[in-house]
Design an enzyme around this catalytic site. Structure first.
Site, PDB file in Angstrom:
ATOM      1  CG  HIS A 311      35.614  42.160  19.366  1.00 35.02           C
ATOM      2  ND1 HIS A 311      34.930  43.257  18.603  1.00 35.02           N
ATOM      3  CD2 HIS A 311      36.345  41.888  18.896  1.00 35.02           C
ATOM      4  CE1 HIS A 311      36.049  43.014  17.544  1.00 35.02           C
ATOM      5  NE2 HIS A 311      37.137  42.435  18.078  1.00 35.02           N
ATOM      6  CG  ASP A 369      43.121  37.112  20.408  1.00 41.05           C
ATOM      7  OD1 ASP A 369      44.027  36.217  19.492  1.00 41.05           O
ATOM      8  OD2 ASP A 369      42.982  38.020  20.185  1.00 41.05           O
TER       9      ASP A 369
HETATM   10  N1  ACO Z   1      35.987  40.280  31.144  1.00 39.06           N
HETATM   11  C1  ACO Z   1      35.258  40.899  32.257  1.00 39.06           C
HETATM   12  N2  ACO Z   1      34.825  41.728  32.228  1.00 39.06           N
HETATM   13  C2  ACO Z   1      34.787  42.385  30.636  1.00 39.06           C
HETATM   14  C3  ACO Z   1      36.165  42.178  29.544  1.00 39.06           C
HETATM   15  C4  ACO Z   1      36.399  40.796  29.946  1.00 39.06           C
HETATM   16  N3  ACO Z   1      36.955  40.180  28.967  1.00 39.06           N
HETATM   17  N4  ACO Z   1      35.643  42.502  28.647  1.00 39.06           N
HETATM   18  C5  ACO Z   1      34.873  43.543  29.122  1.00 39.06           C
HETATM   19  N5  ACO Z   1      34.403  43.446  30.233  1.00 39.06           N
HETATM   20  C6  ACO Z   1      33.005  44.263  30.476  1.00 39.06           C
HETATM   21  C7  ACO Z   1      33.677  45.691  31.025  1.00 39.06           C
HETATM   22  O1  ACO Z   1      34.839  45.843  32.603  1.00 39.06           O
HETATM   23  C8  ACO Z   1      32.699  46.605  31.011  1.00 39.06           C
HETATM   24  O2  ACO Z   1      31.427  46.584  32.402  1.00 39.06           O
HETATM   25  P1  ACO Z   1      30.770  47.957  33.132  1.00 39.06           P
HETATM   26  O3  ACO Z   1      29.730  47.742  31.811  1.00 39.06           O
HETATM   27  O4  ACO Z   1      30.069  47.370  34.316  1.00 39.06           O
HETATM   28  O5  ACO Z   1      31.911  48.823  32.851  1.00 39.06           O
HETATM   29  C9  ACO Z   1      32.015  46.495  29.979  1.00 39.06           C
HETATM   30  O6  ACO Z   1      31.945  45.038  29.772  1.00 39.06           O
HETATM   31  C10 ACO Z   1      31.778  46.929  28.616  1.00 39.06           C
HETATM   32  O7  ACO Z   1      33.133  47.016  28.316  1.00 39.06           O
HETATM   33  P2  ACO Z   1      34.240  47.708  28.062  1.00 39.06           P
HETATM   34  O8  ACO Z   1      35.000  48.295  28.785  1.00 39.06           O
HETATM   35  O9  ACO Z   1      33.046  49.454  27.344  1.00 39.06           O
HETATM   36  O10 ACO Z   1      34.527  46.562  26.331  1.00 39.06           O
HETATM   37  P3  ACO Z   1      35.923  48.081  25.466  1.00 39.06           P
HETATM   38  O11 ACO Z   1      35.103  47.571  23.993  1.00 39.06           O
HETATM   39  O12 ACO Z   1      36.081  49.107  25.439  1.00 39.06           O
HETATM   40  O13 ACO Z   1      36.556  46.634  25.477  1.00 39.06           O
HETATM   41  C11 ACO Z   1      37.525  44.951  24.891  1.00 39.06           C
HETATM   42  C12 ACO Z   1      36.498  45.740  24.361  1.00 39.06           C
HETATM   43  C13 ACO Z   1      39.216  45.685  25.273  1.00 39.06           C
HETATM   44  C14 ACO Z   1      38.213  44.010  24.165  1.00 39.06           C
HETATM   45  C15 ACO Z   1      37.341  44.411  26.107  1.00 39.06           C
HETATM   46  O14 ACO Z   1      36.520  43.151  26.198  1.00 39.06           O
HETATM   47  C16 ACO Z   1      38.383  43.486  26.745  1.00 39.06           C
HETATM   48  O15 ACO Z   1      39.468  44.029  27.644  1.00 39.06           O
HETATM   49  N6  ACO Z   1      38.714  42.364  26.561  1.00 39.06           N
HETATM   50  C17 ACO Z   1      40.073  41.344  27.000  1.00 39.06           C
HETATM   51  C18 ACO Z   1      41.080  41.186  26.163  1.00 39.06           C
HETATM   52  C19 ACO Z   1      40.400  40.166  24.666  1.00 39.06           C
HETATM   53  O16 ACO Z   1      40.435  38.976  24.704  1.00 39.06           O
HETATM   54  N7  ACO Z   1      40.793  41.397  23.550  1.00 39.06           N
HETATM   55  C20 ACO Z   1      41.463  40.505  22.066  1.00 39.06           C
HETATM   56  C21 ACO Z   1      39.802  41.733  21.451  1.00 39.06           C
HETATM   57  S1  ACO Z   1      40.225  40.289  20.118  1.00 39.06           S
HETATM   58  C22 ACO Z   1      41.457  40.763  19.188  1.00 39.06           C
HETATM   59  O17 ACO Z   1      41.471  41.579  19.577  1.00 39.06           O
HETATM   60  C23 ACO Z   1      41.327  40.282  18.750  1.00 39.06           C
END
Ligand code: ACO
Length: 435
Positions: A311, A369
């Site tokens: 998140h 979720d």
């Molecule tokens: N699976 C694997 N790796 C992940 C995930 C994941 N679900 N989420 C983040 N990461 C990794 C990224 O690749 C990044 O790795 P790095 O530092 O080696 O490059 C690190 O964790 C940080 O992630 P960011 O992309 O900077 O996180 P951001 O805040 O931009 O994204 C998001 C948040 C979009 C929710 C992301 O975690 C994601 O795509 N999760 C899966 C989708 C999801 O469950 N969304 C629901 C959100 S809650 C809602 O809307 C109700």
């Protein structure tokens, strides 16, 4: 609204004698913010913050999140207490008006919402224009936006009462429109709302009833749906809410603004995640395949993410996920579902991920979720409707944030800047001179 001054920060532009002292502002809780509104005037530079991770776009009194501690407050009340003791309509009142209602206020508010549950008969005809297999979120974007065509000329947004009626209409009609989208996909007749039922029960009724036979809404499922709505009602300045505010900042019609929010919510990185979680669990298929799947997630080139994890703000357990996990077990028990392979798979996946350094070091925890999809599936709701249910719940958050923005005297049109990295100015070349 009031922030209080709390010191200042001085920025100096290296290699020049130009510097500026910018005020630091304190909110009620949470980190202080640097007020950069004078930065460009004083130093001739903008800030660069793709994804707005470090930028407060507005002052708000509605929802507070402490992502490190896993705290979520609606108007100061912890989400756990509201999920336990309140119901969705009371939460709607709270979000819109700032405090919990007394009995008379709640009665009046409930009546205000209930009065608007039906949609104009002509709206039924819009559905014929969609393919039967259209994604219901596509229908939601279209039909909610189309409400503007019914309530445009008579909306005076400077009038608080008219803003309230627009809010009532949205909160009341969105479930009706959502249920109609579902019925349309099934080829079943639309079911009119029943105002003798409470909000969640009426929604389930419109989704599941058919005119040919009586339909009794299960109180357990109605309670579970109500809790899902409460948990998703608002979440401060997330992508869809910011979209609603940005659209609303232009003075656009509120129904069109909410349609914009629905479009933003649709994406799998936001509201589409619970649909994506179920798809992912289906693809994993069996507990034995978890290690292989986790390896794929950790491989940056695979493009595979662990959906329902991570998140932007929560760097600890999403408090909604904990409630949802508990609710999930309750619903499955009430429905007599003893062995739900998807839930077993989700629990096993969660355990593996929570012990894996890749997820631990990045502070990736289950979000709301991760479990909501399993509950909705157990309730018999098809996957394509999951994000629609989120939209039904979030409508009150969008409307409350829109109202707050309109009522904020400092509000101005949202207009971010950029750092331009394209070509500098150049002269047009005739086609035959381009090689
Ligand atoms: N699976 C694997 N790796 C992940 C995930 C994941 N679900 N989420 C983040 N990461 C990794 C990224 O690749 C990044 O790795 P790095 O530092 O080696 O490059 C690190 O964790 C940080 O992630 P960011 O992309 O900077 O996180 P951001 O805040 O931009 O994204 C998001 C948040 C979009 C929710 C992301 O975690 C994601 O795509 N999760 C899966 C989708 C999801 O469950 N969304 C629901 C959100 S809650 C809602 O809307 C109700």
């Amino acid at each position: 609204m009031a922030t209080t001054p709390n010191g200042s920060v001085t920025f100096t532009l290296d290699g020049t004698n130009r510097s500026t002292k910018l005020p630091v502002l304190k909110g009620a809780i949470g980190p202080d913010v640097v007020d950069i509104r004078k930065l460009y005037a004083d130093l001739g530079v903008f800030t660069f913050d793709p994804g707005y991770g470090e930028t407060a776009s507005c002052e708000s009194q509605i929802t507070y999140i402490d992502g490190d501690e896993g705290v979520l407050l609606y108007r100061g009340y912890p989400i756990e207490q509201l999920a336990e003791n309140s119901d969705f309509i009371e939460v709607c009142y709270l979000l819109m008006n700032g405090d919990l209602p007394n009995a008379a206020q709640l009665k009046e508010f409930r009546k205000g919402v209930t009065y608007h549950t039906m949609v104009h008969e002509q709206i039924r005809r819009f559905y014929d224009g969609f393919r039967r297999d259209a994604h219901p979120m596509a229908i939601m974007c279209g039909v909610v936006g189309a409400l503007a065509a019914f309530y445009h000329d008579n909306i005076d947004m400077s009038d608080a009462r008219q803003r309230e009626i627009a809010a009532f209409r949205l909160i009341a009609k969105v479930p009706t429109i959502a249920a109609m989208a579902y019925k349309y996909s099934l080829g079943q007749p639309f079911v009119y709302p029943r105002n003798d039922l409470d909000y969640a029960a009426n929604f389930l009724y419109m989704l599941n009833a058919v005119p040919a036979e009586p339909y009794q809404v299960s109180p357990v499922l109605a309670k579970a749906m109500d809790r899902i709505l409460v948990l998703h009602a608002d979440h401060e300045q997330n992508a869809s809410t910011s979209t609603v505010r940005l659209a609303g900042s232009t003075g656009a019609n509120p129904f069109a603004c909410i349609a914009a929010g629905i479009a933003a919510l649709w994406g799998p990185a936001h509201g589409g995640a619970n649909e994506a979680v179920l798809k992912m669990l289906g693809e994993i298929g069996h507990v034995d395949n978890i290690p292989g799947f986790i390896e794929k997630v950790k491989d940056k080139n695979s493009g595979v993410k662990l959906m329902g994890f991570g998140h932007r703000v929560y760097k600890n357990f999403d408090p909604r996920a904990k409630i949802m996990q508990q609710s999930c077990h309750e619903v499955l028990a009430e429905l007599g579902i003893k062995d739900e392979p998807l839930l077993d798979l989700a629990m096993a996946l969660e355990k593996v991920a929570l012990e894996d350094d890749y997820f631990v070091s990045r502070k990736l925890y289950p979000n709301v979720d991760f479990y909501s999809g399993i509950i909705l599936k157990a309730m018999g709701i098809p996957t394509s409707m999951f994000t629609v249910i989120f939209a039904v719940a979030r409508t009150v958050g969008w409307v409350s944030q829109w109202k707050e923005m309109i009522e904020d005297p400092t509000q101005r049109i949202g207009r971010p800047r950029q750092i331009y990295t394209g070509p500098s100015q150049r002269d047009y070349r005739a086609l035959n001179a381009r090689g």
